[in-house]
Scaffold this motif. Structure first.
Motif: not given
Length: 342
Positions: A53, A243, A248, A250, A261, A268, A288, A290-292, A341
């Motif tokens: 991450d 990615r 991830r 964060i 974003e 993405c 698009r 971020i994952d958290g 998350i």
């Protein structure tokens, strides 16, 4: 959507007036898409994330952007919120009816500015006199621009010069701190690195508009303020590689999230970015980049409450905020944090 959907009752004693000490001892509420909420502290972060991450920090530095001045015998207050060029800033002005184009404002300590133009939102363009960099003038005459929910309860003091600045602060220009990153310490960063969790930085100069209330009754009628940001090409390339490798991204703070974003396309992919963004994220938005998100607890009916509700769902955030209030979490800029998350 109706703005009142994002309202909630917050007891005044839940508003933090000072940060936790040490910084990484603040409470951290873990919020997933479902399942129980997790009580932790910020220094537990290495165990809550995965190797591979990457945390993305905002390296903006808060400037002493609040000024007290005089026009004739009248007192005015100015809060700078967006740089226009080397000597001119856009500012929200208290008692601004005293200003007219061409009027000179005296701020003390040899600092003056000419009021040049009034904008539609009531703010003014102020052109600072002299040859010294404006940043030097502000260090001499300005004070740290604490949010009104803190400054209205106690005086700004010298402690705030350090407390309201993150360890990543490197680029002058913000008039509000990227507060999620206030919780980080060198010791925590070392523990994260040892756990295989990376870090990247970008720059978004946070404006005073972040504290403006949403006055519209519907989110479609709210005009979002613009802020200047930059993502370097090398940073964008490394984040895309994270990615691609299954890691991830964060975002640490809503400022980092909004810039990421803004820089991501419909596939993405994160692109280099330099310019203004006025992105307004509300439920229904498709993320698009971020994952958290790691973020503090936000004001009722604020654009940031809308953002976290877009990420996690309104009902889930209502549940999390009710839990935080009931369990003694501290809110807003100097308060505790959450890890979201989806």
């Amino acid at each position: 959507m109706r703005v009142d959907l994002f309202d909630f009752e917050l007891p005044p004693e839940r508003i933090a007036l000072r940060p936790a000490s040490p910084r990484d001892s603040a409470k951290l509420l873990g919020v997933g898409a479902e399942g129980p909420l997790i009580d932790a502290v910020v220094r537990d972060l290495p165990a809550l994330l995965r190797a591979g991450d990457v945390l993305v920090f905002n390296d903006t530095r808060v400037i002493p952007a609040q000024l007290e001045g005089e026009v004739g015998n009248a007192r005015i207050g100015a809060t700078l919120h967006k740089r226009i060029d080397l000597r001119r800033w856009q500012a929200f002005v208290r008692n601004g009816r005293r200003l007219k184009p061409g009027v000179v404002v005296t701020f003390g300590a040899g600092v003056t500015a000419v009021a040049e133009e009034r904008h539609a939102d009531g703010s003014w363009t102020l052109a600072f006199g002299g040859e010294e960099p404006v940043e030097v003038l502000l260090e001499r005459a300005g004070r740290m621009p604490l949010p009104p929910y803190i400054a209205g309860k106690r005086a700004v003091d010298e402690r705030d010069r350090a407390d309201y600045q993150t360890m990543f602060a490197a680029r002058d220009g913000a008039v509000a701190a990227p507060t999620a990153a206030l919780h980080f310490t060198p010791e925590l960063m070392a523990a994260l690195a040892e756990a295989g969790i990376g870090q990247e930085t970008l720059t978004l100069h946070v404006g005073a508009g972040t504290f403006l209330p949403v006055k519209a009754e519907d989110t479609d009628d709210h005009a979002m303020h613009a802020e200047w940001g930059r993502i370097e090409p090398e940073t964008a390339a490394r984040l895309n590689a994270v990615r691609a490798a299954g890691g991830r991204i964060i975002a640490v703070g809503t400022t980092s999230l909004r810039l990421l974003e803004s820089a991501a396309d419909s596939s993405c992919v994160i692109h280099p970015f330099a310019g203004d963004t006025s992105i307004f994220i509300t439920p229904g938005y498709r993320f698009r980049a971020i994952d958290g998100l790691m973020t503090n607890f936000h004001l009722p009916k604020s654009t940031l409450m809308m953002l976290v509700s877009a990420l996690m769902g309104l009902e889930r955030m209502q549940e999390a905020y009710a839990y935080a209030i009931a369990n003694g979490y501290r809110f807003y800029s100097y308060g505790d944090s959450s890890l979201l998350i989806p």
